[in-house]
Design a protein around this motif. Structure first.
Motif: not given
Ligand code: ADP
Length: 371
Positions: A11-16, A90-94, A99-101, A118-122
């Motif tokens: 996804l990061g590359w796609k955003l960039f 894009s690196s910031f948005v990525t 990151g969370p995904i 297991q849980r994820v942080s919101v």
């Protein structure tokens, strides 16, 4: 990995790349516009200066060329700056989005492998935060379901153990000649087998009730008809034990919308329990009342009562206040759980109260009035 496959899977590359496409489109449209429009615009502006320049057309051509070069240079600098900005943004948005995904992906894999804690942080309050919240909720439900499944297997194994080991020891006694091969011995075995049969039947009922698979044939019925039928069915057992059964109903009770067979099952369960937990010469009373929208039915006994700390757990499956007393009466600790499911499937509620041990108990349930 091939570059195209890398881009398709990241996804990061796609955003960039999407930023890059916007920049390229911007720079190309600027360059084309400058190429087509700049000479005309420049000629128009310079026309006013012709007097000063004395109509020198050679100088005009030089000026045109210089302006074009200057524009291209500026565009090249702007494109480089935009490219760098795209990389940083894009690196910031990525990091913010991917990151969370990525974390959720890893956590979901751990959950799929059986680690339900297991849980994820919101990460915030936006859509990603909402997704993380829903993810945690799903993990919580899975954990509870898994816990209930584990508990159920443990409970069922525990319930099976006692009758099975009783049957085994009687059989061993018979084989060794320690126990006489007489009707009383076989009756012991038969009693344990009946207990197992009842447990299996109750478990089937419970599983159907918990998954909402008990079909209800609802129709308007007079509560008095159901109550008297259940009371008449158990009357001989009350007489045998020397417990008085009293039915005390007001004359003007409205009809309720119920499945008569299932409601009789609930009434028989409550009356059977009242009989089981009330000693000889005690009394069980069935009363009913209506508030217009629902009818409440109360089964009150003068029996062993229930200490306050047990009241909230009575409707949990396999919960028994006094295990040995319940077992002696063939109880599996599931009856009230099934009754609760049935009452709730009718749109009613069920609860228990008791002033305390040896002070009797009250079981009340409500049913919706037939319109
Ligand atoms: P069981 O088959 O063991 O009776 P139930 O689900 O019907 O199972 O009841 C659960 C427990 O609630 C019983 O084991 C008993 O401890 C308690 N209980 C139910 N009804 C009464 C009552 N009328 N008086 C006292 N205790 C009761």
């Amino acid at each position: 990995m091939k570059p195209l496959a890398t881009i398709q899977q990241r996804l990061g590359w796609k955003l960039f790349l999407s930023y890059l496409v916007i920049i390229v489109v911007g720079v190309v449209s600027l360059a084309v516009t400058a190429e087509l429009h700049a000479p005309t615009a420049l000629a128009r502006h310079v026309a006013g200066m012709e007097d000063i320049m004395g109509g020198n057309m050679g100088m005009m051509a030089d000026l045109n060329e210089s302006v074009r070069r200057a524009i291209n240079e500026v565009l090249a600098v702007a494109a480089t700056a935009a490219f760098l900005a795209a990389m940083i943004i894009s690196s910031f948005v990525t990091r913010r989005i991917v990151g969370p995904i990525e974390t959720m992906k890893q956590v979901s894999q751990r959950i799929a492998a059986g680690d339900y804690r297991q849980r994820v942080s919101v990460p915030g309050q936006d859509e990603l935060g909402a997704l993380a919240g829903s993810f945690n909720q799903m993990a919580e439900t899975l954990e509870q379901t898994e816990e209930r499944r584990r508990q159920l297997i443990g409970d069922v194994a525990h319930e099976l153990r006692t009758p099975l080991s009783n049957i085994k020891s009687v059989m061993e006694g018979l084989l060794d000649g320690v126990l006489p091969a007489e009707p009383a011995t076989f009756l012991d075995v038969q009693r344990e087998v009946s207990r197992l049969q009842r447990l299996v039947y109750d478990l089937e009922e419970l599983s159907r009730a918990e998954s909402g698979q008990i079909p209800l044939e609802l129709r308007p019925v007079a509560p008095a008809v159901l109550i008297h039928a259940a009371a008449n069915q158990l009357q001989p057992q009350f007489e045998d034990k020397g417990v008085r059964l009293r039915v005390d109903l007001p004359a003007d009770l409205p009809q309720v919308l119920v499945d008569p067979g299932r409601m009789t099952q609930v009434l028989l369960n409550l009356l059977g329990n009242a009989l089981q937990y009330t000693p000889a010469s005690g009394q069980v009373t069935i009363q009913a009342a209506s508030n217009g929208s629902e009818v409440s039915v109360m089964v009150q006994d003068t029996g062993v009562g229930i200490a306050t700390e047990h009241l909230p757990h009575l409707f949990e499956r396999f919960y028994r206040v006094d295990k040995s007393r319940s077992r002696a009466g063939g109880g599996s600790g599931i009856g009230l759980t099934i009754a609760k499911h049935l009452v709730e499937a009718h749109g009613g509620r069920i609860w228990a109260t008791s002033p305390g041990s040896n002070q009797g108990s009250n079981f009340t349930f409500t049913l919706p009035v037939a319109q």
